[in-house]
Motif scaffolding. Structure first.
Motif, PDB file in Angstrom:
ATOM      1  N   THR A 184      -2.183  13.698  18.844  1.00  0.00           N
ATOM      2  CA  THR A 184      -3.201  12.698  19.160  1.00  0.00           C
ATOM      3  C   THR A 184      -4.252  13.285  20.080  1.00  0.00           C
ATOM      4  O   THR A 184      -3.920  13.937  21.073  1.00  0.00           O
ATOM      5  CB  THR A 184      -2.562  11.464  19.825  1.00  0.00           C
ATOM      6  N   LEU A 185      -5.493  13.032  19.760  1.00  0.00           N
ATOM      7  CA  LEU A 185      -6.623  13.524  20.553  1.00  0.00           C
ATOM      8  C   LEU A 185      -7.407  12.325  21.064  1.00  0.00           C
ATOM      9  O   LEU A 185      -7.669  11.387  20.314  1.00  0.00           O
ATOM     10  CB  LEU A 185      -7.499  14.418  19.671  1.00  0.00           C
ATOM     11  N   ALA A 186      -7.759  12.362  22.357  1.00  0.00           N
ATOM     12  CA  ALA A 186      -8.621  11.323  22.935  1.00  0.00           C
ATOM     13  C   ALA A 186      -9.937  11.982  23.325  1.00  0.00           C
ATOM     14  O   ALA A 186      -9.945  13.007  24.013  1.00  0.00           O
ATOM     15  CB  ALA A 186      -7.957  10.693  24.151  1.00  0.00           C
ATOM     16  N   LEU A 187     -11.035  11.398  22.884  1.00  0.00           N
ATOM     17  CA  LEU A 187     -12.356  11.987  23.118  1.00  0.00           C
ATOM     18  C   LEU A 187     -13.292  10.959  23.714  1.00  0.00           C
ATOM     19  O   LEU A 187     -13.369   9.828  23.240  1.00  0.00           O
ATOM     20  CB  LEU A 187     -12.932  12.489  21.781  1.00  0.00           C
ATOM     21  N   ALA A 188     -14.003  11.355  24.773  1.00  0.00           N
ATOM     22  CA  ALA A 188     -15.087  10.545  25.330  1.00  0.00           C
ATOM     23  C   ALA A 188     -16.381  11.329  25.124  1.00  0.00           C
ATOM     24  O   ALA A 188     -16.491  12.482  25.556  1.00  0.00           O
ATOM     25  CB  ALA A 188     -14.859  10.267  26.813  1.00  0.00           C
ATOM     26  N   LEU A 189     -17.339  10.706  24.468  1.00  0.00           N
ATOM     27  CA  LEU A 189     -18.537  11.407  24.010  1.00  0.00           C
ATOM     28  C   LEU A 189     -19.797  10.691  24.478  1.00  0.00           C
ATOM     29  O   LEU A 189     -19.843   9.466  24.528  1.00  0.00           O
ATOM     30  CB  LEU A 189     -18.520  11.476  22.478  1.00  0.00           C
ATOM     31  N   LEU A 190     -20.829  11.479  24.822  1.00  0.00           N
ATOM     32  CA  LEU A 190     -22.175  10.961  25.020  1.00  0.00           C
ATOM     33  C   LEU A 190     -22.922  11.217  23.706  1.00  0.00           C
ATOM     34  O   LEU A 190     -23.339  12.352  23.444  1.00  0.00           O
ATOM     35  CB  LEU A 190     -22.870  11.673  26.188  1.00  0.00           C
ATOM     36  N   PRO A 191     -23.049  10.202  22.842  1.00  0.00           N
ATOM     37  CA  PRO A 191     -23.426  10.424  21.447  1.00  0.00           C
ATOM     38  C   PRO A 191     -24.782  11.086  21.232  1.00  0.00           C
ATOM     39  O   PRO A 191     -24.926  11.907  20.326  1.00  0.00           O
ATOM     40  CB  PRO A 191     -23.402   9.017  20.843  1.00  0.00           C
ATOM     41  N   CYS A 192     -25.806  10.723  22.013  1.00  0.00           N
ATOM     42  CA  CYS A 192     -27.153  11.263  21.761  1.00  0.00           C
ATOM     43  C   CYS A 192     -27.197  12.776  21.952  1.00  0.00           C
ATOM     44  O   CYS A 192     -27.762  13.502  21.138  1.00  0.00           O
ATOM     45  CB  CYS A 192     -28.177  10.578  22.662  1.00  0.00           C
ATOM     46  N   SER A 193     -26.614  13.252  23.039  1.00  0.00           N
ATOM     47  CA  SER A 193     -26.603  14.690  23.323  1.00  0.00           C
ATOM     48  C   SER A 193     -25.389  15.386  22.715  1.00  0.00           C
ATOM     49  O   SER A 193     -25.331  16.612  22.671  1.00  0.00           O
ATOM     50  CB  SER A 193     -26.601  14.921  24.834  1.00  0.00           C
ATOM     51  N   GLN A 194     -24.406  14.579  22.288  1.00  0.00           N
ATOM     52  CA  GLN A 194     -23.128  15.075  21.768  1.00  0.00           C
ATOM     53  C   GLN A 194     -22.353  15.879  22.810  1.00  0.00           C
ATOM     54  O   GLN A 194     -21.527  16.724  22.472  1.00  0.00           O
ATOM     55  CB  GLN A 194     -23.331  15.905  20.482  1.00  0.00           C
ATOM     56  N   ASN A 195     -22.645  15.614  24.086  1.00  0.00           N
ATOM     57  CA  ASN A 195     -21.869  16.236  25.163  1.00  0.00           C
ATOM     58  C   ASN A 195     -20.528  15.527  25.303  1.00  0.00           C
ATOM     59  O   ASN A 195     -20.453  14.298  25.220  1.00  0.00           O
ATOM     60  CB  ASN A 195     -22.627  16.162  26.490  1.00  0.00           C
ATOM     61  N   ILE A 196     -19.489  16.296  25.540  1.00  0.00           N
ATOM     62  CA  ILE A 196     -18.139  15.751  25.686  1.00  0.00           C
ATOM     63  C   ILE A 196     -17.863  15.481  27.163  1.00  0.00           C
ATOM     64  O   ILE A 196     -17.975  16.380  27.997  1.00  0.00           O
ATOM     65  CB  ILE A 196     -17.096  16.715  25.105  1.00  0.00           C
ATOM     66  N   ALA A 197     -17.536  14.232  27.496  1.00  0.00           N
ATOM     67  CA  ALA A 197     -17.208  13.867  28.876  1.00  0.00           C
ATOM     68  C   ALA A 197     -15.745  14.150  29.184  1.00  0.00           C
ATOM     69  O   ALA A 197     -15.398  14.546  30.294  1.00  0.00           O
ATOM     70  CB  ALA A 197     -17.517  12.389  29.129  1.00  0.00           C
ATOM     71  N   LEU A 198     -14.869  13.951  28.189  1.00  0.00           N
ATOM     72  CA  LEU A 198     -13.447  14.237  28.382  1.00  0.00           C
ATOM     73  C   LEU A 198     -12.792  14.454  27.027  1.00  0.00           C
ATOM     74  O   LEU A 198     -13.119  13.773  26.057  1.00  0.00           O
ATOM     75  CB  LEU A 198     -12.747  13.100  29.124  1.00  0.00           C
ATOM     76  N   LEU A 199     -11.879  15.417  26.986  1.00  0.00           N
ATOM     77  CA  LEU A 199     -11.131  15.711  25.767  1.00  0.00           C
ATOM     78  C   LEU A 199      -9.684  15.980  26.161  1.00  0.00           C
ATOM     79  O   LEU A 199      -9.418  16.792  27.035  1.00  0.00           O
ATOM     80  CB  LEU A 199     -11.715  16.934  25.054  1.00  0.00           C
ATOM     81  N   GLN A 200      -8.758  15.262  25.520  1.00  0.00           N
ATOM     82  CA  GLN A 200      -7.344  15.418  25.864  1.00  0.00           C
ATOM     83  C   GLN A 200      -6.484  15.422  24.605  1.00  0.00           C
ATOM     84  O   GLN A 200      -6.666  14.611  23.710  1.00  0.00           O
ATOM     85  CB  GLN A 200      -6.896  14.281  26.784  1.00  0.00           C
ATOM     86  N   MET A 201      -5.561  16.361  24.562  1.00  0.00           N
ATOM     87  CA  MET A 201      -4.563  16.415  23.489  1.00  0.00           C
ATOM     88  C   MET A 201      -3.201  16.146  24.102  1.00  0.00           C
ATOM     89  O   MET A 201      -2.893  16.655  25.182  1.00  0.00           O
ATOM     90  CB  MET A 201      -4.541  17.793  22.827  1.00  0.00           C
ATOM     91  N   ASP A 202      -2.365  15.347  23.418  1.00  0.00           N
ATOM     92  CA  ASP A 202      -1.049  15.045  23.988  1.00  0.00           C
ATOM     93  C   ASP A 202       0.093  15.698  23.199  1.00  0.00           C
ATOM     94  O   ASP A 202       1.258  15.403  23.438  1.00  0.00           O
ATOM     95  CB  ASP A 202      -0.834  13.530  24.084  1.00  0.00           C
ATOM     96  N   ALA A 203      -0.242  16.571  22.258  1.00  0.00           N
ATOM     97  CA  ALA A 203       0.791  17.295  21.513  1.00  0.00           C
ATOM     98  C   ALA A 203       0.165  18.562  20.940  1.00  0.00           C
ATOM     99  O   ALA A 203      -1.062  18.704  20.899  1.00  0.00           O
ATOM    100  CB  ALA A 203       1.376  16.426  20.397  1.00  0.00           C
ATOM    101  N   ARG A 204       1.007  19.476  20.517  1.00  0.00           N
ATOM    102  CA  ARG A 204       0.507  20.717  19.942  1.00  0.00           C
ATOM    103  C   ARG A 204      -0.106  20.459  18.567  1.00  0.00           C
ATOM    104  O   ARG A 204       0.355  19.597  17.813  1.00  0.00           O
ATOM    105  CB  ARG A 204       1.642  21.732  19.829  1.00  0.00           C
ATOM    106  N   LEU A 205      -1.158  21.212  18.275  1.00  0.00           N
ATOM    107  CA  LEU A 205      -1.848  21.075  16.992  1.00  0.00           C
ATOM    108  C   LEU A 205      -2.270  22.463  16.519  1.00  0.00           C
ATOM    109  O   LEU A 205      -2.767  23.270  17.312  1.00  0.00           O
ATOM    110  CB  LEU A 205      -3.086  20.178  17.138  1.00  0.00           C
TER     111      LEU A 205
END
Length: 245
Positions: A184-205
């Motif tokens: 599972t991946l959780a992503l927080a995005l600023l859509p216009c600039s496509q900058n990532i505010a936070l990215l978290q993975m809770d398992a291996r991928l």
């Protein structure tokens, strides 16, 4: 597939959605008059409430004061009745502290804190009902509450989860899908600039699947930004009507 089938042979999920389809999202701003900003959001059966106070003078130790920008203070909690398992959830437990830190990091990347030196902005978020994507619902509710409070941001902050099930990337996971043992991946995005505010993975991928999962999460965040924008525009229309009357 043993147990609950998360994805049918026809490509439908447990709640009848297609792989990249969002849950139904409903939002409302200005739900509390006592706060500087407030918002309520539903993403499927997950329901979150956010309130914002500030900017105001830094409370507590003066050593926390930042002379070039505002301090962002975030507190996350879950209502006792938010899940089927009824139990007390103390404010200082590890999970709540971790979620509070993630929210703080997310909004430090989005709020124009340099406009409010030597001040503090408080963001309180509570999960009223939990059915997967708690972090995402909190971020989206807090974004609307910050807009309601009139606090400038670089962009909407939109968050969504994505998971990998049977070689298929699923967007906006419900609780059954999050609990299914997939990455599972959780992503927080600023859509216009496509900058990532936070990215978290809770398992291996496996690395080969990361781009597919990121693409699904980013598309979901962009779709959510349109929903949040509609909520803001609807709220402004309602406020304009009240002012004219």
């Amino acid at each position: 597939m043993s147990g609950l089938e998360l994805l049918s042979d026809e490509g439908y999920r447990v709640d009848g959605r297609r792989a990249t389809e969002l849950r139904k999202v409903r939002g409302q701003m200005g739900v509390f008059n006592q706060a500087d900003g407030s918002a309520y959001i539903e993403q499927g059966n997950t329901k979150a409430l956010a309130v914002v106070y500030g900017p105001h003078e830094v409370r507590g130790s003066r050593s926390r004061t930042l002379h070039d920008r505002a301090v962002i203070n975030c507190q996350y909690s879950m209502a006792t009745f938010s899940t089927a398992e009824r139990k007390r959830r103390p404010h200082g437990d590890r999970k709540s502290s971790e979620m509070s830190l993630h929210l703080k990091q997310t909004f430090e990347a989005a709020v124009l804190t340099q406009l409010y030196p030597r001040s503090q902005i408080d963001i309180y978020v509570k999960i009223l009902q939990s059915d997967g994507g708690n972090y995402s619902a909190c971020v989206n509710a807090a974004t609307l509450a910050l807009v309601d409070a009139g606090i400038p941001m670089r962009d909407y902050v939109c968050a969504c989860t994505a998971g990998f099930v049977e070689e298929t990337a699923l967007a906006d996971l419900c609780h059954a899908e999050e609990s299914g043992g997939s990455s599972t991946l959780a992503l927080a995005l600023l859509p216009c600039s496509q900058n990532i505010a936070l990215l978290q993975m809770d398992a291996r991928l496996h690395q080969d699947h990361l781009d597919t999962l990121m693409e699904a999460a980013m598309k979901a965040c962009k779709d959510l930004s349109k929903v949040l924008d509609n909520v803001v525009r609807q709220h402004l229309q309602e406020v304009s009507v009240l002012i004219r009357d």
